[in-house]
Motif scaffolding. Structure first.
Motif, mmCIF file in Angstrom:
data_model
loop_
_atom_site.group_PDB
_atom_site.id
_atom_site.type_symbol
_atom_site.label_atom_id
_atom_site.label_comp_id
_atom_site.label_asym_id
_atom_site.label_seq_id
_atom_site.Cartn_x
_atom_site.Cartn_y
_atom_site.Cartn_z
ATOM 1 N N GLN A 138 7.634 -0.452 -2.923
ATOM 2 C CA GLN A 138 8.121 -0.917 -4.204
ATOM 3 C C GLN A 138 7.323 -2.151 -4.666
ATOM 4 O O GLN A 138 6.923 -2.242 -5.828
ATOM 5 N N VAL A 139 7.052 -3.084 -3.763
ATOM 6 C CA VAL A 139 6.279 -4.279 -4.097
ATOM 7 C C VAL A 139 4.864 -3.895 -4.527
ATOM 8 O O VAL A 139 4.331 -4.413 -5.510
ATOM 9 N N LYS A 140 4.252 -2.985 -3.805
ATOM 10 C CA LYS A 140 2.890 -2.535 -4.154
ATOM 11 C C LYS A 140 2.880 -1.877 -5.532
ATOM 12 O O LYS A 140 1.942 -2.078 -6.312
ATOM 13 N N SER A 141 3.914 -1.122 -5.844
ATOM 14 C CA SER A 141 4.006 -0.446 -7.135
ATOM 15 C C SER A 141 4.153 -1.479 -8.265
ATOM 16 O O SER A 141 3.533 -1.369 -9.315
ATOM 17 N N ILE A 142 4.988 -2.498 -8.039
ATOM 18 C CA ILE A 142 5.178 -3.561 -9.035
ATOM 19 C C ILE A 142 3.874 -4.318 -9.251
ATOM 20 O O ILE A 142 3.485 -4.585 -10.392
ATOM 21 N N ALA A 143 3.197 -4.654 -8.161
ATOM 22 C CA ALA A 143 1.937 -5.401 -8.265
ATOM 23 C C ALA A 143 0.872 -4.583 -8.993
ATOM 24 O O ALA A 143 0.113 -5.135 -9.807
ATOM 25 N N LYS A 144 0.836 -3.306 -8.751
ATOM 26 C CA LYS A 144 -0.161 -2.436 -9.388
ATOM 27 C C LYS A 144 0.104 -2.345 -10.899
ATOM 28 O O LYS A 144 -0.837 -2.241 -11.689
ATOM 29 N N ALA A 145 1.370 -2.375 -11.277
ATOM 30 C CA ALA A 145 1.738 -2.261 -12.697
ATOM 31 C C ALA A 145 1.472 -3.543 -13.484
ATOM 32 O O ALA A 145 1.466 -3.528 -14.719
ATOM 33 N N MET A 146 1.239 -4.657 -12.813
ATOM 34 C CA MET A 146 1.009 -5.948 -13.509
ATOM 35 C C MET A 146 -0.392 -6.034 -14.084
ATOM 36 O O MET A 146 -1.329 -5.542 -13.693
#
Length: 146
Positions: A138-146
């Motif tokens: 989930q953290v990796k997905s959020i970071a990728k979306a930034m």
């Protein structure tokens, strides 16, 4: 005793005094002479009487096969955004290890040889590891979306 068995030195045998050393039986010759490998590359021979006096057989535990995957279970936790999340998972064990899976995520736990296997404790640890993997994704997905 057969070729390939492991034996352990339990009493000093002349200059061979590395008590606790595990040796491998390499051959059983006619007349009961036991040939064994020790120290990684050294070879020795002894009679069966000497074996009984200085060694003991190392019993290797029989590995239990994996159980079938369980029915679907649910696991509820709070995700990175503070939302309640419920995922479905399955588990299986082999009397020493537990594996859990949920979609592409997998996690597991195991106990030491000297520990007594506990399905509930092992499953609890494996579930926590599964949650950590979910949160990491989930953290990796959020970071990728930034």
């Amino acid at each position: 005793m057969i070729k390939g068995d492991k034996i352990k030195l339990v009493h000093k045998m002349g200059v061979f005094d590395n008590i606790g050393e595990i040796c491998e039986v390499t051959d059983i010759q006619e007349g009961g002479v036991i040939c064994f490998k020790f120290g990684g590359c050294h070879l020795g021979c002894m009679s069966y009487d000497e074996y009984e006096k200085y060694f003991e057989k190392v019993e290797t535990p029989v590995k239990k096969p994996w159980s079938d995957w369980s029915l679907v279970h649910k696991l509820t936790f709070i995700d990175i955004r503070g939302d309640e999340k419920t995922i479905k998972y399955q588990y299986r064990d082999n009397g020493k290890r537990i594996q859990v899976r949920s979609g592409a995520l997998k996690a597991g736990s195991s106990c030491y040889d000297e520990d007594e296997f506990s399905l509930s404790s092992g499953l609890e640890l494996a579930e926590m590891r599964l949650i950590v993997k979910y949160l990491d994704n989930q953290v990796k997905s959020i970071a990728k979306a930034m």
